[in-house]
Design a protein around this motif. Sequence first.
Motif, PDB file in Angstrom:
ATOM      1  N   UNK A 397       0.848  -1.198   0.000  1.00 41.04           N
ATOM      2  CA  UNK A 397       0.000   0.000   0.000  1.00 41.04           C
ATOM      3  C   UNK A 397       0.879   1.242   0.000  1.00 41.04           C
ATOM      4  N   UNK A 398       0.289   2.360  -0.474  1.00 38.40           N
ATOM      5  CA  UNK A 398       1.002   3.630  -0.392  1.00 38.40           C
ATOM      6  C   UNK A 398       0.648   4.330   0.914  1.00 38.40           C
ATOM      7  N   UNK A 399       1.035   5.567   1.057  1.00 42.19           N
ATOM      8  CA  UNK A 399       0.827   6.298   2.309  1.00 42.19           C
ATOM      9  C   UNK A 399      -0.641   6.499   2.636  1.00 42.19           C
ATOM     10  N   UNK A 400      -1.512   6.364   1.647  1.00 39.02           N
ATOM     11  CA  UNK A 400      -2.948   6.550   1.861  1.00 39.02           C
ATOM     12  C   UNK A 400      -3.704   5.225   1.997  1.00 39.02           C
ATOM     13  N   UNK A 401      -2.965   4.111   1.919  1.00 34.35           N
ATOM     14  CA  UNK A 401      -3.603   2.806   2.005  1.00 34.35           C
ATOM     15  C   UNK A 401      -4.058   2.262   0.660  1.00 34.35           C
ATOM     16  N   UNK A 402      -3.717   2.934  -0.422  1.00 33.67           N
ATOM     17  CA  UNK A 402      -4.131   2.451  -1.747  1.00 33.67           C
ATOM     18  C   UNK A 402      -3.269   1.276  -2.185  1.00 33.67           C
ATOM     19  N   UNK A 403      -3.914   0.261  -2.747  1.00 32.31           N
ATOM     20  CA  UNK A 403      -3.216  -0.929  -3.226  1.00 32.31           C
ATOM     21  C   UNK A 403      -2.878  -0.769  -4.707  1.00 32.31           C
ATOM     22  N   UNK A 404      -2.359  -1.830  -5.276  1.00 35.16           N
ATOM     23  CA  UNK A 404      -1.998  -1.817  -6.703  1.00 35.16           C
ATOM     24  C   UNK A 404      -3.222  -1.863  -7.604  1.00 35.16           C
ATOM     25  N   UNK A 405      -4.389  -2.049  -7.019  1.00 34.81           N
ATOM     26  CA  UNK A 405      -5.609  -2.136  -7.821  1.00 34.81           C
ATOM     27  C   UNK A 405      -6.490  -0.920  -7.573  1.00 34.81           C
ATOM     28  N   UNK A 424      -2.313   1.054  15.687  1.00 32.67           N
ATOM     29  CA  UNK A 424      -1.848   1.367  14.337  1.00 32.67           C
ATOM     30  C   UNK A 424      -2.885   0.948  13.305  1.00 32.67           C
ATOM     31  N   UNK A 425      -3.506  -0.215  13.513  1.00 33.80           N
ATOM     32  CA  UNK A 425      -4.555  -0.674  12.603  1.00 33.80           C
ATOM     33  C   UNK A 425      -5.715   0.319  12.568  1.00 33.80           C
ATOM     34  N   UNK A 426      -6.075   0.847  13.736  1.00 34.66           N
ATOM     35  CA  UNK A 426      -7.143   1.847  13.798  1.00 34.66           C
ATOM     36  C   UNK A 426      -6.765   3.075  12.984  1.00 34.66           C
ATOM     37  N   UNK A 427      -5.538   3.545  13.151  1.00 32.46           N
ATOM     38  CA  UNK A 427      -5.080   4.724  12.421  1.00 32.46           C
ATOM     39  C   UNK A 427      -5.116   4.480  10.919  1.00 32.46           C
ATOM     40  N   UNK A 428      -4.680   3.300  10.493  1.00 34.48           N
ATOM     41  CA  UNK A 428      -4.653   3.001   9.060  1.00 34.48           C
ATOM     42  C   UNK A 428      -6.060   2.875   8.492  1.00 34.48           C
ATOM     43  N   UNK A 429      -6.976   2.261   9.239  1.00 34.71           N
ATOM     44  CA  UNK A 429      -8.355   2.173   8.787  1.00 34.71           C
ATOM     45  C   UNK A 429      -9.011   3.533   8.690  1.00 34.71           C
ATOM     46  N   UNK A 430      -8.799   4.353   9.710  1.00 36.60           N
ATOM     47  CA  UNK A 430      -9.351   5.716   9.717  1.00 36.60           C
ATOM     48  C   UNK A 430      -8.811   6.539   8.553  1.00 36.60           C
ATOM     49  N   UNK A 431      -7.498   6.509   8.342  1.00 38.76           N
ATOM     50  CA  UNK A 431      -6.893   7.327   7.293  1.00 38.76           C
ATOM     51  C   UNK A 431      -7.285   6.845   5.903  1.00 38.76           C
ATOM     52  N   UNK A 432      -7.394   5.528   5.732  1.00 38.60           N
ATOM     53  CA  UNK A 432      -7.856   5.006   4.441  1.00 38.60           C
ATOM     54  C   UNK A 432      -9.286   5.456   4.173  1.00 38.60           C
ATOM     55  N   UNK A 433     -10.112   5.481   5.212  1.00 39.76           N
ATOM     56  CA  UNK A 433     -11.494   5.938   5.043  1.00 39.76           C
ATOM     57  C   UNK A 433     -11.542   7.374   4.558  1.00 39.76           C
TER      58      UNK A 433
END
Length: 444
Positions: A397-405, A424-433
């Motif tokens: 994933x990139x800094x925003x949580x975007x994958x290769x798709x 950390x998982x909470x932060x990543x889920x929140x930021x991806x949202x």
Amino acid sequence: MATPLTPGITAGRLPAEEIAENFDDLHAPLDAHEAAVAADRCYFCHDAPCVTACPTSIDIPLFIRQISTGTPEAAAKTIFDQNILGGMCARVCPTEDLCEEVCVREVAEGKPVEIGRLQRYATDTLMAKQSHPYARVESTGKTVAVVGAGPAGLACAHRLAMLGHDVTMFEGKKKAGGLNEFGIAAYKSTDDFAAREVDWLMQIGGITLETGQMLGDGLELDLLSTDFDAVFLGVGLGGVNALRSEGEDKDGVDDAVSFIAELRQSSDLTSLPVGRNVVVIGGGMTAVDAAVQSKLLGADNVTIAYRRGRDRMGASRYEQDLAASKGVRLMFNTMPVAVHGNGSAVEIELEYTAEVDGKLQGTGEKVRMPADQVFKAIGQTLTTDAGLDLEGGKIAVDAHGRTSRKKVWAGGDCASGGDDLTVTAVAEGRDAAMDIHAALTGTT
């Protein structure tokens, strides 16, 4: 999990009353007076280092000041604005290695402000009122699939729902919660808190939960990408690494994750079988949780065997000391060679290790010890890559949580770059949202 019929592994090693006491809350909650006294120790630092150390960037001085002024509900709102699972994180977050480690009081006096316990006091106070502090905005008409109802998925789903999107959350197990529900020691989350927290979070509305739906097993990314405007993957790491040692297939050799999950879902811990001589292979939080709980269930001898030195253990020094205080033996620089026994584990053979030019290798010196139950806690793996690019065995994933798709984001333990912590998982889920919201509303 081994059955009670396996030699050496049996249930009911301790009376029900003793087991209940053993699995009581690890840290008793603060009452109002204790919270006020604890909050009074905070210097309310400008540019506070504790905020920087928090993966979810909670304004710690602000929420502690709100507690000190007698408004714990406002303090909880400050916490939940950044971390909707702040109640669980207050219980399981390794604050001793994060916010409390850099507390000015810790640096000056060796005793930090009790940030974790104050966070629990605030969040528990608000949640006890059975009122959800957030409301949805007007519907955007956009739909998002969130795969995995663990910390990352729950945080992502809540933020998206709050922003007006319609979320369908798919979970492979029979209930939501992920590692909060199935993967942490029972004494860290008592009174069914993980499930109650999920119920509270779902009060935001706009989230539909479908259980028994697992990515790669009837749930396909191609179809999700077609049916939904965006997809977030928070599937965690469902696979367990092998010991790659002789005798690994013997009865009594199990993975620690399954043991902890079975324990967490048990309604009667006296019925849960445990060995007399338990050896846990690994050095992370899972290893400590499995070892300590084995001891609390009545195992006579419990050993954690870790292949490197103490300073390399994934478990914090606090967790290591907790294990030792419960009677768990810690062995360093040892790796498994073989599990011995006629069909069932009886002994484990370990080889001492050393690092040579940065590489770990056996020294040839070996030791054998009784082991009728061996738990593997040496890391987990993805169960499916869903056709996405990987990095270090995880979804890239990139800094925003975007994958290769296109249209697909990921976060939590399954995604690259994290440190396998609930917070950390909470932060990543929140930021991806937030990034998903920006993409769906055309603001990127």
